[in-house]
Design a protein around this motif. Structure first.
Motif, mmCIF file in Angstrom:
data_model
loop_
_atom_site.group_PDB
_atom_site.id
_atom_site.type_symbol
_atom_site.label_atom_id
_atom_site.label_comp_id
_atom_site.label_asym_id
_atom_site.label_seq_id
_atom_site.Cartn_x
_atom_site.Cartn_y
_atom_site.Cartn_z
ATOM 1 N N HIS A 1 0.836 -1.212 0.045
ATOM 2 C CA HIS A 1 -0.134 -0.137 -0.003
ATOM 3 C C HIS A 1 0.930 1.269 -0.059
ATOM 4 O O HIS A 1 0.545 2.376 -0.497
ATOM 5 N N ALA A 2 2.052 1.089 0.845
ATOM 6 C CA ALA A 2 2.808 2.321 0.878
ATOM 7 C C ALA A 2 3.388 2.705 -0.610
ATOM 8 O O ALA A 2 3.476 3.832 -0.873
ATOM 9 N N TRP A 3 3.673 1.792 -1.328
ATOM 10 C CA TRP A 3 4.317 2.014 -2.453
ATOM 11 C C TRP A 3 3.160 2.546 -3.647
ATOM 12 O O TRP A 3 3.549 3.329 -4.406
ATOM 13 N N ILE A 4 1.875 1.823 -3.564
ATOM 14 C CA ILE A 4 0.852 2.327 -4.638
ATOM 15 C C ILE A 4 0.432 3.807 -4.106
ATOM 16 O O ILE A 4 0.020 4.505 -4.874
ATOM 17 N N GLY A 5 0.794 3.928 -2.898
ATOM 18 C CA GLY A 5 0.602 5.559 -2.590
ATOM 19 C C GLY A 5 1.372 6.643 -3.284
ATOM 20 O O GLY A 5 0.906 7.809 -3.691
ATOM 21 N N ILE A 6 2.664 6.167 -3.617
ATOM 22 C CA ILE A 6 3.524 7.060 -4.233
ATOM 23 C C ILE A 6 2.645 7.862 -5.618
ATOM 24 O O ILE A 6 2.701 8.819 -5.869
ATOM 25 N N PRO A 7 2.293 6.693 -6.734
ATOM 26 C CA PRO A 7 1.906 7.191 -7.782
ATOM 27 C C PRO A 7 0.531 7.734 -7.656
ATOM 28 O O PRO A 7 0.407 8.861 -8.429
ATOM 29 N N VAL A 8 -0.133 7.432 -6.724
ATOM 30 C CA VAL A 8 -1.583 8.108 -6.422
ATOM 31 C C VAL A 8 -1.340 9.539 -6.055
ATOM 32 O O VAL A 8 -1.789 10.464 -6.488
ATOM 33 N N CYS A 9 -0.269 9.824 -5.334
ATOM 34 C CA CYS A 9 0.072 11.258 -4.588
ATOM 35 C C CYS A 9 0.689 11.899 -5.838
ATOM 36 O O CYS A 9 0.130 13.129 -6.134
ATOM 37 N N LEU A 10 1.408 11.319 -6.651
ATOM 38 C CA LEU A 10 2.017 12.184 -8.126
ATOM 39 C C LEU A 10 0.896 12.540 -8.779
ATOM 40 O O LEU A 10 0.869 13.725 -9.226
ATOM 41 N N LEU A 11 0.020 11.494 -9.088
ATOM 42 C CA LEU A 11 -1.269 12.015 -9.949
ATOM 43 C C LEU A 11 -1.922 12.981 -9.540
ATOM 44 O O LEU A 11 -2.361 13.789 -10.174
ATOM 45 N N PHE A 12 -2.231 12.941 -8.009
ATOM 46 C CA PHE A 12 -3.123 14.099 -7.492
ATOM 47 C C PHE A 12 -2.458 15.387 -7.520
ATOM 48 O O PHE A 12 -3.103 16.522 -7.978
ATOM 49 N N ILE A 13 -1.080 15.440 -7.541
ATOM 50 C CA ILE A 13 -0.480 16.664 -7.386
ATOM 51 C C ILE A 13 -0.378 17.097 -8.830
ATOM 52 O O ILE A 13 -0.579 18.297 -9.276
#
Length: 317
Positions: A25-37
């Motif tokens: 989950h922690a790794w999946i959060g990285i692309p989610v955060c980048l996409l959101f930004i």
């Protein structure tokens, strides 16, 4: 004891995230955060560019700004909670907050679809009857079209949380999803949910069939008009003005259709795959749309380049 109660529900739900992939989950959060930004930055750039450039004060770009605002709202209704689950183990969500998230997600999705229809209509007028473009797409008409899309989405989705709120929820409170999705919440109810399911499917099908039908009709007329042009250069130029919109349609509807079909008939599709696609169609299109329009639309591309690179000479062609 429960039989004397009109309705009853648990106080909160537990959002699992992506079943089977909890360890990463922690790794999946990285692309989610980048996409959101990128969604927030990209769409803000589009809005600012249209606002400060007088030549872009046209219906096509006003629709694009509305799409940008809707994209930011859609991403903001999903990404923060997903990041809370992936990075901070914030799985719990209040019952009413879950219903609010459900309502806003589906409302913004339907508004997105309506905006794509209005943009297809804009391209139809611009290519098929260009001499009447300014008389048909007046400011008041643009406002009315957008208000119609907002009102349609607001009223169509409103019964969903109201129908859910009257269902009893006794023991099931774990949602195998990364956000509060309508059918995922309905399935947990301790009662007959035929009305909820039927209404949810009818809304989804009516929006997809109507909107895709109107978009298809617009592009059939556009292609008929384009192929009447004698000049190859004129054909390419006419179709070029539609390229960004076509890309946006594909990016928006393809994962949405896949998610809708797997949720209803794709019994053998692993839950993790379904949830990944269900998340992709909410967070990827809002990121991609400003990039597509920035690259494919020369007026926007040139203006953005001049904003960030004021000393760079822009070709005239």
């Amino acid at each position: 004891m429960a039989s004397n109660t009109t309705y009853y529900h648990v106080s909160s739900f537990f959002l699992v995230g992506i079943p089977g992939l909890q360890d990463i989950h922690a790794w999946i959060g990285i692309p989610v955060c980048l996409l959101f930004i990128l969604t927030l930055l990209g769409n803000c750039v589009i809005i600012v560019t249209v606002k400060i450039e007088p030549s872009l004060h046209q219906p096509m770009y006003f629709f694009l700004c509305m799409l940008a605002v809707n994209d930011m709202a859609l991403a903001s209704s999903t990404a923060p909670k997903m990041l809370g689950i992936f990075w901070f183990d914030a799985h719990s969500t209040d019952f009413n907050i879950c219903l609010a998230q459900l309502y806003f997600i589906h409302t913004f999705c339907i508004m997105e679809s309506a905006l794509l229809v209005t943009m297809a209509f804009d391209r139809y007028i611009a290519i098929c009857i260009p001499l009447r473009y300014t008389t048909i797409l007046t400011t008041s008409m643009v406002v009315k079209m957008c208000l119609a899309g907002v009102i349609r989405a607001t009223l169509m989705v409103l019964p969903c949380p109201l129908l859910i709120n009257r269902l009893p929820y006794f023991t099931k409170y774990v949602i195998n999803h990364a956000y509060c999705e309508h059918m995922a919440v309905v399935k947990l109810a301790s009662a007959n949910t035929l009305v909820n399911r039927a209404y949810g499917i009818s809304v989804a099908l009516s929006v997809m069939i109507l909107d895709l039908g109107l978009i298809a009709a617009s592009y059939i007329k556009i292609l008929q008009e384009v192929f009447r042009l004698s000049s190859q250069n004129a054909r390419s130029k006419a179709l070029g003005t539609c390229a960004a919109h076509i890309c946006t349609i594909l990016v928006t509807y393809t994962p949405a259709l896949f998610s809708f079909l797997t949720h209803r008939i794709g019994k053998k599709v692993p839950p993790s795959v379904h949830i990944i696609f269900a998340s992709v169609y909410l967070i990827v299109p809002p990121t991609v749309n400003p990039l597509v329009y920035g690259v494919k639309t020369k007026q926007i591309r040139d203006r953005v380049v001049s904003l960030f690179f004021p000393n760079k000479k822009i070709p005239k062609n």
